[in-house]
Design a protein around this motif. Structure first.
Motif, short mmCIF file in Angstrom:
data_model
loop_
_atom_site.label_atom_id
_atom_site.label_comp_id
_atom_site.label_asym_id
_atom_site.label_seq_id
_atom_site.Cartn_x
_atom_site.Cartn_y
_atom_site.Cartn_z
N ALA A 54 10.09 51.92 74.63
CA ALA A 54 9.64 52.68 73.46
C ALA A 54 8.12 52.64 73.34
CB ALA A 54 10.30 52.13 72.20
N ASP A 107 6.74 54.88 75.96
CA ASP A 107 7.04 56.28 75.64
C ASP A 107 6.43 56.72 74.32
OD1 ASP A 107 8.54 56.29 77.96
OD2 ASP A 107 10.47 56.04 76.93
N LYS A 108 5.74 55.79 73.64
CA LYS A 108 5.12 56.10 72.35
C LYS A 108 6.12 56.61 71.33
CE LYS A 108 0.47 56.98 74.17
NZ LYS A 108 0.75 56.43 75.51
N ARG A 109 7.25 55.86 71.21
CA ARG A 109 8.26 56.20 70.21
C ARG A 109 8.70 54.92 69.49
NH1 ARG A 109 13.11 54.40 72.23
NH2 ARG A 109 13.23 54.17 74.52
N THR A 110 9.44 55.08 68.41
CA THR A 110 9.94 53.93 67.65
C THR A 110 11.19 53.37 68.32
OG1 THR A 110 9.12 54.88 65.59
CG2 THR A 110 10.79 53.16 65.40
#
Length: 266
Positions: free
Chosen positions: A252, A255-258
């Motif tokens: 995450a 991938d620059k996500r929560t």
């Protein structure tokens, strides 16, 4: 939300979103640790330890004080050394159960925390207090050195400061308790609920498995020599890296996500 209560409501339990709130409920007695209170605490701590859905615990007290320690009237009504030995063993089991819980335990402190009440604060992983809170290990004032509270206290603050408190019985205020290391945070009296809620929310936002790995590692390594501690911590971290949450969390981040954490017990 699920509410449940222990014997005679001397200890109130509330479950909310993975956090358990235990409230000492003898306000007229400043929430003293009577035999029944210790039994109720031990019962709840044992249940929490076995529940993978629990992610954080908050211990507080109803009324004007957090906890005034042992019930001296009950103790004087049982003048027997074997009774006292069992009482202090029971209290020590409770304190060690707090330390050994697999999830963080937060003391939410208002008013005074004295003797075994101060011991309970010192046994928790985090301690957040209202500005008006005060702390003492004051058994010496009634002819009783606070020997068991000394164990927890001396693992929070320096030896000389701990011994000073133990041998004089004097109180320290919340700011000094924070400076000395007994507390992790202090806030204005009307901000205590919000600050504790914010700390709980921060913990609940993290990976449940990582928090459990971390708490177990933290307390164990403190008892080790430096090289042994590093060996132990490295092995724990390697095991932690094999968990689904670590894979998810790192992916995450890249991938620059929560991240979406696993929710054990749900």
């Amino acid at each position: 939300m699920n509410n449940s209560h222990t014997a005679e409501d001397i200890l109130i339990r509330e479950d909310k979103d993975g956090a358990v709130y235990l409230t000492l409920n003898r306000p007229s007695k400043f929430n003293t640790l009577s035999e029944n209170m210790l039994i109720a605490l031990q019962r709840e701590l044992d249940a929490i330890a076995a529940d993978p859905a629990v992610r954080c615990v908050v211990i507080g007290g109803n009324g004007r004080g957090f906890c005034a320690g042992h019930d001296l009237r009950e103790m004087r009504a049982n003048p027997d050394q074997a009774y006292y030995q069992e009482l202090f063993r029971s209290c020590s089991r409770v304190m060690q159960s707090v330390v050994n819980l697999p999830v963080p335990v937060i003391a939410k402190v208002q008013g005074m925390a004295t003797a075994a009440g101060c011991q309970l604060v010192a046994s928790c992983d985090l301690a957040i207090a209202a500005q008006s809170a005060s702390f003492a290990v004051s058994g010496i004032n009634v002819g009783l050195f606070c020997s068991t509270p000394a164990v927890a206290l001396s693992r929070n603050i320096t030896a000389k400061r701990a011994f000073d408190m133990l041998v004089t019985g004097h109180f320290i205020d919340a700011d000094k308790a924070l400076e000395w290391g007994l507390l992790s945070d202090v806030t204005e009296d009307d901000g205590l609920e919000n600050l504790v809620a914010d700390k709980v929310a921060q913990i609940l936002s993290k990976s449940p498995s990582a928090v459990r790995f971390g708490k177990a590692m933290f307390h164990t390594q403190r008892q080790m020599a430096l090289a042994d501690a590093y060996d132990f911590a490295g092995n724990v971290m390697a095991e932690n890296m094999m968990s689904p949450d670590a894979a998810e969390g790192i992916d995450a981040f890249l991938d620059k996500r929560t991240p979406t954490w696993e929710q054990p017990g749900r």
